[in-house]
Design an enzyme around this catalytic site. Structure first.
Site, mmCIF file in Angstrom:
data_model
loop_
_atom_site.group_PDB
_atom_site.id
_atom_site.type_symbol
_atom_site.label_atom_id
_atom_site.label_comp_id
_atom_site.label_asym_id
_atom_site.label_seq_id
_atom_site.Cartn_x
_atom_site.Cartn_y
_atom_site.Cartn_z
ATOM 1 N N GLY A 78 35.304 44.041 47.175
ATOM 2 C CA GLY A 78 36.244 43.533 46.189
ATOM 3 C C GLY A 78 36.663 44.622 45.221
ATOM 4 N N GLY A 79 36.039 44.632 44.043
ATOM 5 C CA GLY A 79 36.439 45.530 42.955
ATOM 6 C C GLY A 79 36.601 46.992 43.356
ATOM 7 N N HIS A 103 36.482 32.377 51.427
ATOM 8 C CA HIS A 103 35.869 33.201 50.375
ATOM 9 C C HIS A 103 35.250 32.258 49.332
ATOM 10 C CE1 HIS A 103 35.382 35.949 47.025
ATOM 11 N NE2 HIS A 103 35.504 36.942 47.894
ATOM 12 N N GLU A 143 35.266 32.268 46.285
ATOM 13 C CA GLU A 143 36.176 31.920 45.173
ATOM 14 C C GLU A 143 37.127 30.803 45.589
ATOM 15 O OE1 GLU A 143 37.456 35.926 44.438
ATOM 16 O OE2 GLU A 143 35.475 36.404 43.644
ATOM 17 N N ASN A 165 39.257 43.627 49.662
ATOM 18 C CA ASN A 165 39.870 42.380 49.206
ATOM 19 C C ASN A 165 40.356 42.603 47.773
ATOM 20 O OD1 ASN A 165 40.490 39.794 48.376
ATOM 21 N ND2 ASN A 165 38.366 39.066 48.382
ATOM 22 N N TRP A 166 41.675 42.724 47.628
ATOM 23 C CA TRP A 166 42.204 43.010 46.283
ATOM 24 C C TRP A 166 42.214 41.772 45.390
ATOM 25 C CZ3 TRP A 166 46.952 46.869 46.160
ATOM 26 C CH2 TRP A 166 46.535 48.117 46.639
ATOM 27 N N LYS A 167 41.975 40.610 45.983
ATOM 28 C CA LYS A 167 42.013 39.351 45.215
ATOM 29 C C LYS A 167 43.346 39.248 44.464
ATOM 30 C CE LYS A 167 37.036 39.648 44.806
ATOM 31 N NZ LYS A 167 35.848 39.125 44.172
ATOM 32 N N GLY A 184 30.972 40.731 42.395
ATOM 33 C CA GLY A 184 31.505 41.154 41.099
ATOM 34 C C GLY A 184 30.468 41.251 39.997
ATOM 35 N N GLU A 229 28.439 37.049 52.082
ATOM 36 C CA GLU A 229 28.648 37.436 50.694
ATOM 37 C C GLU A 229 27.851 36.497 49.785
ATOM 38 O OE1 GLU A 229 32.568 39.713 50.193
ATOM 39 O OE2 GLU A 229 33.050 37.599 50.032
ATOM 40 N N SER A 231 29.317 43.506 45.529
ATOM 41 C CA SER A 231 28.997 44.702 44.743
ATOM 42 C C SER A 231 28.706 45.937 45.598
ATOM 43 C CB SER A 231 27.837 44.418 43.781
ATOM 44 O OG SER A 231 28.212 43.408 42.862
HETATM 45 C C1 PEP Z 1 34.417 39.945 47.310
HETATM 46 O O1 PEP Z 1 34.871 39.193 46.465
HETATM 47 O O2 PEP Z 1 34.717 39.771 48.516
HETATM 48 C C2 PEP Z 1 33.536 41.014 46.877
HETATM 49 C C3 PEP Z 1 32.665 41.461 47.731
HETATM 50 O O3 PEP Z 1 33.670 41.434 45.580
HETATM 51 P P1 PEP Z 1 32.885 42.675 44.883
HETATM 52 O O4 PEP Z 1 32.839 43.812 45.863
HETATM 53 O O5 PEP Z 1 33.727 43.009 43.681
HETATM 54 O O6 PEP Z 1 31.537 42.188 44.545
#
Ligand code: PEP
Length: 256
Positions: free
Chosen positions: A239-240, A102, A104, A16-18, A178, A172, A218
């Site tokens: 994500g990241g 999500h 967010e 997920n590049w957000k 993050g 999640e 994470s």
């Molecule tokens: C996400 O936002 O879906 C996620 C899992 O982010 P991260 O891997 O950066 O924690």
């Protein structure tokens, strides 16, 4: 890898590049396609770039093993909704899936379970897989309410006609996104087992067993193998660490 006792579904590692990425980031897709060549994988690989890059990423992944997804969709197929994008439009741009609910989106845009369910149904109508995100906050976990929160989100967000083919669940924990923090493997195992059980009740055992339950929060190359080996973990939503091909491949290789 994940065992749910009845033959685990094929894993999925989705990035997920957000709200990250410009045309310059397309080089990461080219790098990832190259890195995946010749690797024997036991998982599907997906990238969910921002909508502005979806078409371009699809042009690049056509002959690779990477599929694409959107990050959100409107519940309506078209209409006067300035700034929104429908599931059908995502499909038209080449996506085969879309993330809905999500944390967010739930926090930044006040999306309720009913909103998420409507979006998941819209994804299904457009022929896309809905990746439905659920997860508790730190306060909820500390209060011992994680399973109850997840149950409520699942019940409220999951379309009645969800199947293992058209729906993926992503657990999640909000506090792990993050932050570099992750629940213990035992905590993840407990929630995923609970989700599997609830799915059986909500959509029937057959579909519940076939539905992939991803862990997200994470996930990094350094912890992917341990996290992906947990019972009922059928892949990851990343994500990241999905923004750089070199990191993302390190996670994907947990399934090589
Ligand atoms: C996400 O936002 O879906 C996620 C899992 O982010 P991260 O891997 O950066 O924690």
């Amino acid at each position: 890898m994940a065992e749910n006792g009845k033959g685990a579904p094929k894993a999925l590692v989705a990035g997920n590049w957000k709200m990250n990425g410009t045309k310059a980031s397309l080089k990461e897709i080219r790098l990832l396609s190259g890195m995946l060549k010749g690797v024997r994988l036991k998982c599907d690989v997906m990238v969910c770039p921002p909508a502005t890059l979806l078409g371009k990423v699809n042009d690049l992944v056509k002959s690779s093993r990477i599929s694409t997804g959107g990050q959100d969709c409107h519940a309506a197929p078209s209409g006067a909704h300035t700034g929104d994008i429908s599931a059908a439009m995502m499909g038209d741009a080449g996506a085969s899936a879309v993330i809905v609910g999500h944390s967010e989106r739930r926090a930044d845009h006040g999306e309720s379970n009913a909103d998420v369910k409507a979006k998941a149904e819209a994804a299904h109508r457009a022929g896309l897989t809905a990746i439905i995100c659920i997860g508790e906050t730190l306060e909820e976990r500390k209060a011992g309410a994680a399973l109850r929160v997840v149950s409520g989100q699942l019940k409220g967000s999951l379309p009645a006609k969800a199947t293992g083919d058209n729906t993926v669940i992503a657990y999640e924990p909000v506090w792990a996104i993050g932050t570099g923090l992750t629940p213990t493997p035992q905590e993840i195992a407990a929630v995923h087992k609970h989700i599997r059980k609830r799915l059986g009740v909500l959509v029937g055992e057959k579909h519940g067993e076939a539905m992939r339950i991803l862990y997200g929060g994470s996930v990094k190359p350094g912890n992917a193998a341990e996290l992906m080996a947990i019972d009922n973990v059928d892949g990851a939503l990343v994500g990241g660490a999905s923004l750089k091909a070199a990191d993302f491949i390190g996670i994907i290789k947990a399934y090589s």
